[in-house]
Design a protein around this motif. Structure first.
Motif, short mmCIF file in Angstrom:
data_model
loop_
_atom_site.label_atom_id
_atom_site.label_comp_id
_atom_site.label_asym_id
_atom_site.label_seq_id
_atom_site.Cartn_x
_atom_site.Cartn_y
_atom_site.Cartn_z
N ARG A 82 -4.82 -45.68 8.63
CA ARG A 82 -3.37 -45.44 8.38
C ARG A 82 -2.83 -46.23 7.11
O ARG A 82 -3.49 -47.40 7.08
CB ARG A 82 -2.22 -45.72 9.27
CG ARG A 82 -2.70 -44.73 10.22
CD ARG A 82 -1.75 -45.02 11.83
NE ARG A 82 -1.35 -43.99 12.28
CZ ARG A 82 -0.29 -43.65 12.80
NH1 ARG A 82 0.80 -44.47 12.38
NH2 ARG A 82 0.11 -42.53 13.44
N THR A 83 -2.12 -45.98 6.31
CA THR A 83 -1.42 -46.59 5.29
C THR A 83 -1.10 -47.94 5.68
O THR A 83 -1.45 -49.12 5.07
CB THR A 83 -0.43 -45.93 4.59
OG1 THR A 83 -0.75 -44.49 4.08
CG2 THR A 83 0.07 -46.71 3.28
N SER A 84 -0.45 -48.22 6.74
CA SER A 84 0.11 -49.31 7.53
C SER A 84 -0.82 -50.72 7.52
O SER A 84 -0.66 -51.61 7.31
CB SER A 84 0.72 -49.11 8.59
OG SER A 84 0.02 -48.36 9.72
N ALA A 85 -2.41 -50.03 7.93
CA ALA A 85 -3.33 -51.04 7.87
C ALA A 85 -3.73 -51.72 6.51
O ALA A 85 -4.12 -52.93 6.61
CB ALA A 85 -4.65 -50.27 8.24
N LEU A 86 -3.24 -51.11 5.27
CA LEU A 86 -3.48 -51.55 3.87
C LEU A 86 -2.40 -52.77 3.68
O LEU A 86 -2.63 -53.31 2.65
CB LEU A 86 -3.51 -50.38 3.03
CG LEU A 86 -4.95 -49.62 3.13
CD1 LEU A 86 -4.76 -48.53 2.25
CD2 LEU A 86 -6.16 -50.36 3.08
N VAL A 87 -1.24 -52.66 4.18
CA VAL A 87 0.09 -53.67 3.64
C VAL A 87 -0.65 -54.79 3.30
O VAL A 87 -0.08 -55.31 2.33
CB VAL A 87 1.00 -53.20 4.51
CG1 VAL A 87 2.27 -54.00 4.24
CG2 VAL A 87 1.49 -51.94 4.92
N LYS B 112 -3.17 -39.61 -12.75
CA LYS B 112 -3.05 -41.27 -12.56
C LYS B 112 -2.22 -41.60 -11.31
O LYS B 112 -2.75 -42.51 -10.44
CB LYS B 112 -2.40 -41.77 -13.75
CG LYS B 112 -2.97 -41.45 -14.90
CD LYS B 112 -2.29 -42.21 -16.09
CE LYS B 112 -0.77 -41.83 -16.55
NZ LYS B 112 -0.78 -40.71 -17.11
N SER B 113 -1.04 -40.93 -11.15
CA SER B 113 -0.26 -41.37 -10.05
C SER B 113 -1.03 -40.93 -8.56
O SER B 113 -1.17 -41.60 -7.74
CB SER B 113 1.10 -40.79 -9.91
OG SER B 113 1.86 -41.20 -11.11
N THR B 114 -1.53 -39.64 -8.92
CA THR B 114 -2.09 -39.13 -7.46
C THR B 114 -3.40 -40.16 -7.19
O THR B 114 -3.65 -40.14 -5.94
CB THR B 114 -2.73 -37.66 -7.72
OG1 THR B 114 -1.66 -36.80 -8.40
CG2 THR B 114 -3.13 -37.19 -6.68
N LEU B 115 -4.19 -40.47 -8.09
CA LEU B 115 -5.17 -41.40 -7.85
C LEU B 115 -4.88 -42.57 -7.00
O LEU B 115 -5.28 -43.07 -6.07
CB LEU B 115 -6.03 -41.70 -9.09
CG LEU B 115 -7.14 -42.69 -8.88
CD1 LEU B 115 -8.24 -42.05 -8.08
CD2 LEU B 115 -7.91 -42.90 -10.34
N LEU B 116 -3.54 -43.34 -7.83
CA LEU B 116 -3.23 -44.40 -7.16
C LEU B 116 -2.91 -44.03 -5.63
O LEU B 116 -3.21 -44.88 -4.52
CB LEU B 116 -1.84 -44.91 -7.69
CG LEU B 116 -2.18 -46.05 -9.12
CD1 LEU B 116 -1.10 -46.76 -9.72
CD2 LEU B 116 -3.21 -46.75 -8.86
N GLU B 117 -1.94 -42.95 -5.36
CA GLU B 117 -1.63 -42.57 -4.18
C GLU B 117 -2.73 -42.37 -2.86
O GLU B 117 -2.54 -42.72 -2.02
CB GLU B 117 -0.69 -41.37 -4.41
CG GLU B 117 0.70 -41.79 -4.84
CD GLU B 117 1.33 -40.24 -5.41
OE1 GLU B 117 2.62 -40.56 -5.86
OE2 GLU B 117 0.95 -39.16 -5.11
N THR B 118 -3.93 -41.85 -3.45
CA THR B 118 -4.76 -41.41 -2.76
C THR B 118 -5.58 -42.83 -2.39
O THR B 118 -6.01 -42.70 -1.16
CB THR B 118 -5.89 -40.53 -3.58
OG1 THR B 118 -4.94 -39.50 -4.17
CG2 THR B 118 -6.73 -40.14 -2.42
N ILE B 119 -5.54 -43.79 -3.22
CA ILE B 119 -6.26 -45.01 -2.99
C ILE B 119 -5.55 -45.92 -1.74
O ILE B 119 -6.06 -46.22 -1.02
CB ILE B 119 -6.32 -45.83 -4.18
CG1 ILE B 119 -7.11 -45.38 -5.20
CG2 ILE B 119 -6.66 -47.54 -3.57
CD1 ILE B 119 -7.39 -46.03 -6.71
N MET B 120 -4.25 -45.59 -1.95
CA MET B 120 -3.08 -46.17 -0.97
C MET B 120 -3.20 -45.21 0.48
O MET B 120 -2.52 -45.55 1.57
CB MET B 120 -1.79 -46.33 -1.39
CG MET B 120 -0.80 -46.99 -0.70
SD MET B 120 -1.46 -48.80 -0.85
CE MET B 120 -0.63 -49.65 0.77
N GLY B 121 -3.52 -44.40 0.47
CA GLY B 121 -4.01 -43.17 1.68
C GLY B 121 -2.69 -42.32 1.98
O GLY B 121 -2.34 -42.23 3.09
N PHE B 122 -2.19 -41.93 0.81
CA PHE B 122 -0.98 -40.84 0.99
C PHE B 122 -1.39 -39.74 1.07
O PHE B 122 -0.62 -38.76 1.62
CB PHE B 122 0.25 -41.16 -0.19
CG PHE B 122 0.84 -42.42 -0.02
CD1 PHE B 122 1.08 -43.11 1.04
CD2 PHE B 122 1.02 -43.15 -1.14
CE1 PHE B 122 1.88 -44.20 1.02
CE2 PHE B 122 1.80 -44.25 -1.18
CZ PHE B 122 2.06 -44.95 -0.07
#
Lengths: 258, 499
Positions: free
Chosen positions: B324-329, B295-305
């Motif tokens: 990059r993740t920063s584009a999603l903030v 579950k956590s990995t899925l969320l992290e992947t959605i956020m681009g980690f």
């Protein structure tokens, strides 16, 4: 790139008792200073390097390893170039590039010693579970309070690393940019990074203290240890072989002087 | 026979004005199976620590009253002597491990007491059998799952042969299956070892089959609870009625997360397999599943980690492999599990406005919105306090404000309700529900089936790195039951099963 850390395995060196390895690291580090023949030292460093390679094929990928070899070779080159004592071995018209016996031997000695000690330490680190080493040290008399300082830091280090990663990510999702051009801002960001990490570390220490006290840590001056692996016949054989090996090196080294 | 006797006990933490425990009386028989519950911050852990003798160690006494365990006044013995009688297991087993391997951990206490090696080895085998964890014997602690860690923590305390075992929210980090497992082992231990067991816990539904003596701690005092079922705050009903009518269909809405055939491999291990998923605007999605299901990995992947090896993810029109993740903030708010890891500034106000400030969005409107949210969550009076001085629940609320203030279209939350009582949990779910009704989307990792059923539109159930159920809440729980994940069913289903 890999980290320089213990890697589980089943080689002979892995199976040695931690104290045997630790003692030989100390003994070996002294002995390389008693040997003064550059070629022997350089060959010795080569043997250790070969052992490292046999134990871990990916040793070249361990962070910092190539830098060690580079430094070793650089030391050798610096002596060859700048130490002009002794007989001239190879003469060319430019003085800087001619080789002398003094420069050669001192260069090989310094570089060989440096690499031999570092490779020997790598052998210990890569093949010894630091936890086993800490327990082994406590069993032979290291006060257990200090021993457990090592054990708990070994336990907390990966947790803190993981926390650091989470905090970095948490900063990222809150729009923090690590802008290296602005030193003042970077300082602020680093402070914002360290605050949660430090607070979390203190909190962990507090809870750990709770757990230590709740289980009688420090109640008595001494403590017992559960049955663990002890030195075996392998350790004795290895120690004998190593003693003979170093004796042979001494013989070659000092025998030739007579 | 009364084994633990607490008489008129009060305790005030050093530096505090109001006592945490007030004239508390309690008597517990030997071999009892006791559950103490109560809202967050009601002093449950303090009571646990008091019985374990930890509160009598302050330089100046901060307590009045007496606690007797087996006719011994706990105030008059040293902490070492107290720990021989009462074992206290902290909330997170990770916090109490002193060594690196299972055997060292169980041996630790015994070694400190100078027991000889042969005895220790025998004891290790014995306690591992009691907690049914013999197969864990040769493992490193770092490789254990949450439930296994808890078993080892219990075993390491049982090794010291205490008379009383106190567990402070032993299952707060565990999924329902692991929770059931731990409760079952505890019940078994209590029967076979004649131990008195006190569990501090919120998850009363799952304790029901074991018929524990239950007490509720409220305003510093204890009250026995006759029925476990009654534990639902009155206000929740109104909230429920308000939200169950909101069954709009979201199908035509704009997709915010699109995932196609995603595989994620971390450290050589494949964590996510073949994930296909669409989440659209307005949805309130619950992400459920056992610990370690991804579950956590899925969320992290959605956020681009994480690096994506195969498949694709688009999060709010950003293709993750390219951006990059920063584009999603600006578009995504993300809340991590541990509140302490995401509080960076020196005051509550700074923390609330931190993201907006970084995005250069902090105008007057946003500032008044921050005031409004702080007031709504009861934090306005703490505006200038240091965020790390807040209680756990307050920090969690601040995390929520901090993630919501810049009005992201998508909120990804990795567990919000750990260790929270039902009243708080309902209030927060209500806030999130309202947020989705304003045109935003929330994806929440949640173990709480009741709340999922009451508030969420859709349930994604993960197991072993795959999404096994992707259905509306009402359908999902039927499928969960048919697949045999009974521990994940809401309390009404539990009532039916144990009727």
């Amino acid at each position: 790139m890999h980290k320089l850390a213990y890697q589980p395995g089943n080689s002979v060196i892995h199976r040695l008792y931690p104290m045997t390895k630790f003692s030989w690291l100390i003994i070996g580090s002294f002995l390389v200073f008693l040997i003064n023949n550059g070629v022997i030292l350089f060959v010795l460093a080569g043997i250790f390097l070969l052992m490292l390679h046999l134990i871990n094929r990916e040793i070249w990928m361990v962070r910092g390893f190539r830098l060690i070899i580079f430094t070793g070779l650089l030391l050798l080159i610096l002596y060859l170039v700048f130490d002009k004592s002794g007989q001239t071995l190879f003469d060319c018209n430019i003085e800087l590039f001619s080789l002398t016996s003094g420069g050669m031997n001192t260069g090989l000695c310094v570089s060989g010693r440096f690499m031999a000690i570092v490779f020997l330490s790598y052998l210990l680190i890569l093949t010894t579970d630091p936890n086993h080493l800490a327990y082994a040290l406590m069993k032979i008399g290291l006060p257990y309070r200090y021993g457990f300082m090592l054990v708990t830091s070994l336990r907390l280090a990966p947790l803190m690393e993981e926390e650091g990663r989470t905090i970095y990510r948490a900063q990222l999702v809150r729009g923090v940019h690590y802008d290296r051009s602005n030193v003042k801002k970077l300082f602020l960001i680093v402070r914002q990074f360290m605050t949660p990490l430090l607070i979390s570390a203190l909190r962990r220490a507090d809870k750990l203290a709770f757990s230590l006290e709740g289980r009688g840590f420090g109640r008595y001056p001494g403590r017992t240890f559960r049955t663990q692996t002890n030195p075996s016949i392998l350790d004795i054989t290895t120690s004998i072989i190593l003693s003979l090996f170093f004796a042979m090196l001494f013989l070659i080294n000092y025998g030739s002087l007579i | 026979m009364t084994f633990i006797d607490i008489q008129q006990f009060s305790y005030t933490y050093p530096g505090e004005q109001t006592p945490t425990l007030r004239n508390l009386n309690l008597s517990i028989d030997q071999g009892a199976f006791v559950v103490i519950t109560g809202i967050s911050g009601s002093g449950k852990s303090t009571l646990g620590k008091a019985i374990a003798g930890f509160l009598f160690q302050d330089e100046e006494p901060n307590y009045t009253g007496k606690i007797w365990v087996n006719n011994v006044n706990m105030a008059q013995i040293t902490l070492y002597e107290a720990s021989e009688r009462v074992a206290y297991i902290q909330q997170n087993p990770e916090d109490q491990f002193c060594t690196l391997t299972v055997m060292d951990e169980i041996a630790f206490g015994l070694e400190n007491l100078c027991i000889n090696a042969g005895e220790i080895d025998k004891k290790i085998n014995e306690v591992l059998s009691i907690v049914k964890g013999f197969h864990l014997k040769d493992r490193n602690l770092a490789t254990l799952s949450g439930g296994e860690k808890q078993k080892v923590a219990i075993a390491s305390m049982l090794a010291l042969s205490p008379d009383v075992l106190i567990l402070d929210e032993p299952t707060s980090n565990l999924d329902p299956i692991a929770t059931e497992n731990i409760f079952k082992s505890l019940y078994h231990i209590r029967q076979s070892q004649e131990l008195t067991i006190i569990i501090i816990e919120h998850k009363l539904n799952q304790l029901k089959p074991y018929e524990p003596e239950t007490y509720e701690l409220k305003c510093g005092a204890l009250k026995p609870r006759t029925s476990i079922n009654a534990y639902k705050p009155g206000c929740s009903k109104a909230v429920r009625n308000l939200t169950t009518n909101q069954n709009s269909t979201h199908k035509e809405n704009k997709p915010l997360i699109e995932i196609h055939q995603l595989d994620v491999t971390l450290g050589g291990q494949r964590i996510l397999h073949d994930i296909n998923l669409n989440i659209v605007q307005d949805e309130f999605v619950a992400l459920m599943g056992p610990n370690g299901s991804g579950k956590s990995t899925l969320l992290e992947t959605i956020m681009g980690f994480h690096e994506i090896r195969s498949g694709s993810i688009t999060t709010v029109d950003h293709e993750i492999s390219k951006e990059r993740t920063s584009a999603l903030v600006q578009h995504v708010g993300y809340i991590f599990q541990n509140p302490d890891h995401q509080l960076f500034t020196q005051s509550v106000w700074d923390e609330a406005t931190f993201t907006s400030g970084n995005l250069h969005m902090l105008n007057d409107d946003r500032k008044s919105k921050a005031d409004e949210l702080l007031a709504q969550m009861g934090l306005i009076s703490r505006k200038n306090d240091h965020p790390h001085r807040l209680s756990y629940g307050e920090k969690r609320r601040l995390n929520l404000i901090a993630a919501m203030l810049h009005a992201p279209q998508l909120l990804l939350i990795d567990e919000l309700l750990i260790g929270q009582d039902m009243a708080n949990a309902h209030a927060w779910m209500n806030i999130l529900k309202t947020y989705t009704q304003q045109g935003n989307t929330v994806v929440l990792v949640n173990h709480h089936s009741d709340l999922t059923q009451d508030y969420c539109d859709r349930v994604l159930f993960m197991n072993d790195g795959r999404i096994v159920i992707n259905q509306t809440s009402s359908e999902a729980f039927k499928t969960i039951e048919s697949l045999g994940y009974n521990a994940f069913l809401p309390s009404l289903e539990w009532d039916r099963m144990y009727a």
